[in-house]
Design a protein around this motif. Sequence first.
Motif, PDB file in Angstrom:
ATOM      1  N   THR A  55       0.745  -1.243   0.079  1.00 53.57           N
ATOM      2  CA  THR A  55       0.036  -0.002   0.060  1.00 53.57           C
ATOM      3  C   THR A  55       1.071   1.355   0.028  1.00 53.57           C
ATOM      4  OG1 THR A  55      -1.965  -1.291   1.054  1.00 53.57           O
ATOM      5  CG2 THR A  55      -1.771   1.235   1.379  1.00 53.57           C
ATOM      6  N   ALA A  56       1.605   1.377   0.897  1.00 57.53           N
ATOM      7  CA  ALA A  56       2.878   2.404   1.213  1.00 57.53           C
ATOM      8  C   ALA A  56       3.327   2.660  -0.266  1.00 57.53           C
ATOM      9  CB  ALA A  56       3.837   2.323   2.002  1.00 57.53           C
ATOM     10  N   ALA A  57       3.821   1.834  -0.964  1.00 61.22           N
ATOM     11  CA  ALA A  57       4.639   1.969  -2.221  1.00 61.22           C
ATOM     12  C   ALA A  57       3.946   2.358  -3.503  1.00 61.22           C
ATOM     13  CB  ALA A  57       5.316   0.587  -2.773  1.00 61.22           C
ATOM     14  N   HIS A  58       2.381   2.406  -3.067  1.00 57.94           N
ATOM     15  CA  HIS A  58       1.659   2.868  -4.389  1.00 57.94           C
ATOM     16  C   HIS A  58       1.070   4.337  -4.095  1.00 57.94           C
ATOM     17  CE1 HIS A  58      -0.547   2.311  -7.972  1.00 57.94           C
ATOM     18  NE2 HIS A  58      -1.744   2.263  -7.602  1.00 57.94           N
ATOM     19  N   THR A  59       1.262   4.747  -2.680  1.00 59.47           N
ATOM     20  CA  THR A  59       0.399   5.842  -2.250  1.00 59.47           C
ATOM     21  C   THR A  59       0.751   7.129  -2.975  1.00 59.47           C
ATOM     22  OG1 THR A  59       0.152   4.837  -0.022  1.00 59.47           O
ATOM     23  CG2 THR A  59       0.020   7.260   0.065  1.00 59.47           C
ATOM     24  N   VAL A  60       1.972   7.673  -3.025  1.00 59.72           N
ATOM     25  CA  VAL A  60       2.461   8.841  -3.544  1.00 59.72           C
ATOM     26  C   VAL A  60       2.615   8.891  -5.094  1.00 59.72           C
ATOM     27  CG1 VAL A  60       3.139   9.561  -1.505  1.00 59.72           C
ATOM     28  CG2 VAL A  60       5.036   8.501  -3.068  1.00 59.72           C
ATOM     29  N   GLU A  61       2.254   7.641  -5.779  1.00 58.01           N
ATOM     30  CA  GLU A  61       2.062   7.690  -7.126  1.00 58.01           C
ATOM     31  C   GLU A  61       3.333   7.833  -7.860  1.00 58.01           C
ATOM     32  OE1 GLU A  61      -0.326   6.756  -9.171  1.00 58.01           O
ATOM     33  OE2 GLU A  61      -1.887   6.505  -7.662  1.00 58.01           O
ATOM     34  N   VAL A  62       4.560   7.457  -7.307  1.00 52.26           N
ATOM     35  CA  VAL A  62       5.751   7.387  -8.109  1.00 52.26           C
ATOM     36  C   VAL A  62       6.524   5.982  -8.374  1.00 52.26           C
ATOM     37  CG1 VAL A  62       6.492   9.389  -6.969  1.00 52.26           C
ATOM     38  CG2 VAL A  62       6.833   7.421  -5.833  1.00 52.26           C
ATOM     39  N   ASP A  63       5.487   5.289  -8.351  1.00 50.29           N
ATOM     40  CA  ASP A  63       6.012   3.670  -8.608  1.00 50.29           C
ATOM     41  C   ASP A  63       5.974   3.150 -10.082  1.00 50.29           C
ATOM     42  OD1 ASP A  63       3.050   3.883  -8.161  1.00 50.29           O
ATOM     43  OD2 ASP A  63       2.852   1.733  -7.716  1.00 50.29           O
ATOM     44  N   ASP A  64       6.860   2.319 -10.403  1.00 52.03           N
ATOM     45  CA  ASP A  64       6.996   1.841 -11.825  1.00 52.03           C
ATOM     46  C   ASP A  64       5.571   1.101 -12.569  1.00 52.03           C
ATOM     47  OD1 ASP A  64       6.606  -0.943 -10.895  1.00 52.03           O
ATOM     48  OD2 ASP A  64       8.804  -1.343 -10.948  1.00 52.03           O
ATOM     49  N   ILE A  65       5.899   1.111 -13.753  1.00 51.40           N
ATOM     50  CA  ILE A  65       4.868   0.859 -14.662  1.00 51.40           C
ATOM     51  C   ILE A  65       5.454   0.115 -15.921  1.00 51.40           C
ATOM     52  CG2 ILE A  65       3.178   1.782 -16.474  1.00 51.40           C
ATOM     53  CD1 ILE A  65       3.487   4.509 -15.051  1.00 51.40           C
ATOM     54  N   PHE A  66       4.312  -1.161 -16.230  1.00 53.97           N
ATOM     55  CA  PHE A  66       4.672  -1.614 -17.510  1.00 53.97           C
ATOM     56  C   PHE A  66       3.630  -1.499 -18.197  1.00 53.97           C
ATOM     57  CE2 PHE A  66       4.564  -5.631 -20.203  1.00 53.97           C
ATOM     58  CZ  PHE A  66       5.719  -5.575 -20.707  1.00 53.97           C
ATOM     59  N   LYS A  67       3.866  -0.558 -19.262  1.00 50.94           N
ATOM     60  CA  LYS A  67       2.862   0.013 -19.931  1.00 50.94           C
ATOM     61  C   LYS A  67       1.831  -0.801 -20.758  1.00 50.94           C
ATOM     62  CE  LYS A  67       6.060   1.288 -23.848  1.00 50.94           C
ATOM     63  NZ  LYS A  67       6.459   2.451 -24.469  1.00 50.94           N
ATOM     64  N   ASP A  68       2.533  -1.981 -21.376  1.00 48.61           N
ATOM     65  CA  ASP A  68       1.768  -2.858 -22.281  1.00 48.61           C
ATOM     66  C   ASP A  68       0.734  -3.638 -21.498  1.00 48.61           C
ATOM     67  OD1 ASP A  68       3.383  -2.308 -24.240  1.00 48.61           O
ATOM     68  OD2 ASP A  68       4.529  -4.008 -24.406  1.00 48.61           O
ATOM     69  N   ALA A  69       0.787  -3.520 -20.078  1.00 48.92           N
ATOM     70  CA  ALA A  69      -0.296  -4.465 -19.195  1.00 48.92           C
ATOM     71  C   ALA A  69      -0.912  -3.229 -18.353  1.00 48.92           C
ATOM     72  CB  ALA A  69       0.477  -5.086 -18.254  1.00 48.92           C
ATOM     73  N   ILE A  70      -0.796  -1.988 -18.495  1.00 51.12           N
ATOM     74  CA  ILE A  70      -1.358  -0.716 -17.811  1.00 51.12           C
ATOM     75  C   ILE A  70      -1.239  -1.093 -16.487  1.00 51.12           C
ATOM     76  CG2 ILE A  70      -3.191   0.733 -18.109  1.00 51.12           C
ATOM     77  CD1 ILE A  70      -4.357  -0.840 -20.223  1.00 51.12           C
ATOM     78  N   TYR A  71      -0.049  -1.213 -15.806  1.00 60.35           N
ATOM     79  CA  TYR A  71       0.004  -2.079 -14.676  1.00 60.35           C
ATOM     80  C   TYR A  71       1.272  -1.727 -13.945  1.00 60.35           C
ATOM     81  CZ  TYR A  71       1.982  -6.303 -11.981  1.00 60.35           C
ATOM     82  OH  TYR A  71       2.493  -7.420 -11.240  1.00 60.35           O
ATOM     83  N   HIS A  72       1.309  -1.515 -12.319  1.00 51.89           N
ATOM     84  CA  HIS A  72       2.461  -1.110 -11.734  1.00 51.89           C
ATOM     85  C   HIS A  72       2.901  -2.287 -10.902  1.00 51.89           C
ATOM     86  CE1 HIS A  72       1.484   3.351 -12.116  1.00 51.89           C
ATOM     87  NE2 HIS A  72       0.325   2.862 -11.883  1.00 51.89           N
ATOM     88  N   PRO A  73       4.035  -2.953 -11.377  1.00 52.05           N
ATOM     89  CA  PRO A  73       4.405  -4.156 -11.023  1.00 52.05           C
ATOM     90  C   PRO A  73       4.895  -4.381  -9.355  1.00 52.05           C
ATOM     91  CG  PRO A  73       5.052  -4.095 -13.193  1.00 52.05           C
ATOM     92  CD  PRO A  73       4.604  -2.818 -12.640  1.00 52.05           C
ATOM     93  N   GLY A  74       5.859  -3.361  -9.233  1.00 52.48           N
ATOM     94  CA  GLY A  74       6.450  -3.042  -8.179  1.00 52.48           C
ATOM     95  C   GLY A  74       5.860  -3.230  -6.909  1.00 52.48           C
ATOM     96  N   ALA A  75       4.925  -2.291  -6.731  1.00 51.77           N
ATOM     97  CA  ALA A  75       4.165  -2.193  -5.366  1.00 51.77           C
ATOM     98  C   ALA A  75       3.675  -3.390  -4.731  1.00 51.77           C
ATOM     99  CB  ALA A  75       3.159  -1.128  -5.514  1.00 51.77           C
ATOM    100  N   PRO A  76       2.880  -4.259  -5.594  1.00 48.99           N
ATOM    101  CA  PRO A  76       2.599  -5.748  -5.146  1.00 48.99           C
ATOM    102  C   PRO A  76       3.742  -6.646  -4.883  1.00 48.99           C
ATOM    103  CG  PRO A  76       1.703  -5.233  -7.125  1.00 48.99           C
ATOM    104  CD  PRO A  76       2.457  -4.119  -6.892  1.00 48.99           C
ATOM    105  N   THR A  77       4.684  -6.875  -6.268  1.00 49.13           N
ATOM    106  CA  THR A  77       5.448  -7.808  -6.382  1.00 49.13           C
ATOM    107  C   THR A  77       6.644  -7.768  -5.282  1.00 49.13           C
ATOM    108  OG1 THR A  77       4.839  -7.958  -8.840  1.00 49.13           O
ATOM    109  CG2 THR A  77       6.712  -8.995  -8.035  1.00 49.13           C
TER     110      THR A  77
END
Length: 455
Positions: free
Chosen positions: A88-110
């Motif tokens: 949760t914390a890693a996705h809170t301030v909206e600076v986490d990574d993106i894999f654009k083809d999946a429209i997805y932020h992998p880092g926060a959960p993974t």
Amino acid sequence: MGATMSDSVIRAFAAWGADPGPGVDDAGIRHHAKRAVVDWYAALVPGAVESPATLMEVALAEDLDRGRATLALGRPASTRTAALINGTAAHTVEVDDIFKDAIYHPGAPTIAAALAVAQESAASAHDFLRAVIVGYEISTRIGAVLGRAHYRYWHNTGTVGAFGAAAAAAALYRLPAERFAHALATVATFAAGLQQAFRQDSMSKPLHAGRAAEAGILAAQLAREGVTGSSDVLDGEAGMGRAMSENADWSGAAATLGRDFHIARMTFKNHACCGHTFAPIDGALALAREMGIGADDIARISIATYAPALAVAGERSPSSAAEARFSLPFVVATALLHSSVRLAAFSPARLGDARIRALMERIDLDIDAQADARFPGQRSARVRIDTRDGRRGEYFQPHRKGDPELPLSDEDLSAKFRELAGPVLGEGAAAGLLAQLWALDAGVALPTLRNVPTA
């Protein structure tokens, strides 16, 4: 009964995840994994001292101050609770990574799941990085198949992120292929996260990432003990592809595993807001520089980009930091007035800034047909500025700074980490942690922070 475990796409993912081959140990691929971990910590640390993470520590107190895992600043926690709060914390301030083809932020959960399980099992840094890679590779492929149709109603970081977490946890628990497959099958039915949850001011969006991290670990733990899942839960008649996407084609989803590493094509954010706003921000700044003008010279700005950017980030009158991060007019106006969009952009003073609000009123938003057709593989925008003295300039921004086509360097990532983590940890502790992160593949120890006081 549908597909058997021996012929399902889940089985193909699991067979690779349980034995990913030599590619995951390639020095270049491992360096990309380190970049992802550095970026994750840059997002984690500032998010850890904001709500909802701080409120979660109160709500989940019975699961804290015990266990082998730790929260961002070193507080002990049980494994799943650490993943839940850190994700949760890693996705809170909206600076986490993106894999654009999946429209997805992998880092926060993974990475949240991988770190918690690695701490629990006293894994080496080598195995931690390997699990991160496995989680990224499997989940990004699932996200790419679900595609744009999934993103219409679902928040991919909550849904697809559960697979990244489950795969990383299964890799660290060293599950054999059959049980690895059951972890993926079980987590599919845990996957959740609705777009509507963040179409207005709420704390739900980052919770999606944390819940995905927690769900992934739970699914792997259950599979380890023999709990089974449905083998065709992705590709069956009533499976995830049918229920949560359109025309999902799983036939080649696992074909390039171990050869084409998605973790080498990550987008690392250069602005502290929704990634859909980045091409307009970058284009507006570039055009203003090209025309030699300041914000006060602008009579009108027209921004045309892909439709989901307007659906997700089209807020015209944000009243909170959460809404402002998803407001194209706000972040573009802020960038033009302050040259960047950092965490300070969402302070109460900035939210009420009369100059920002006045410039927002002069910004028009529209859909660009070409940009929309190229989404999600390309994130572009067209910007037009009319000045008060009658000039007009136009600019096409083909990619976002931070995309694989315009990547952030290692030093850029270090600077981002220092900027975001330094004020929380103190410069000395931040520098020490950063050095540990860049050295992950050279030693055997996981990065450590032990109850660091906030600066």
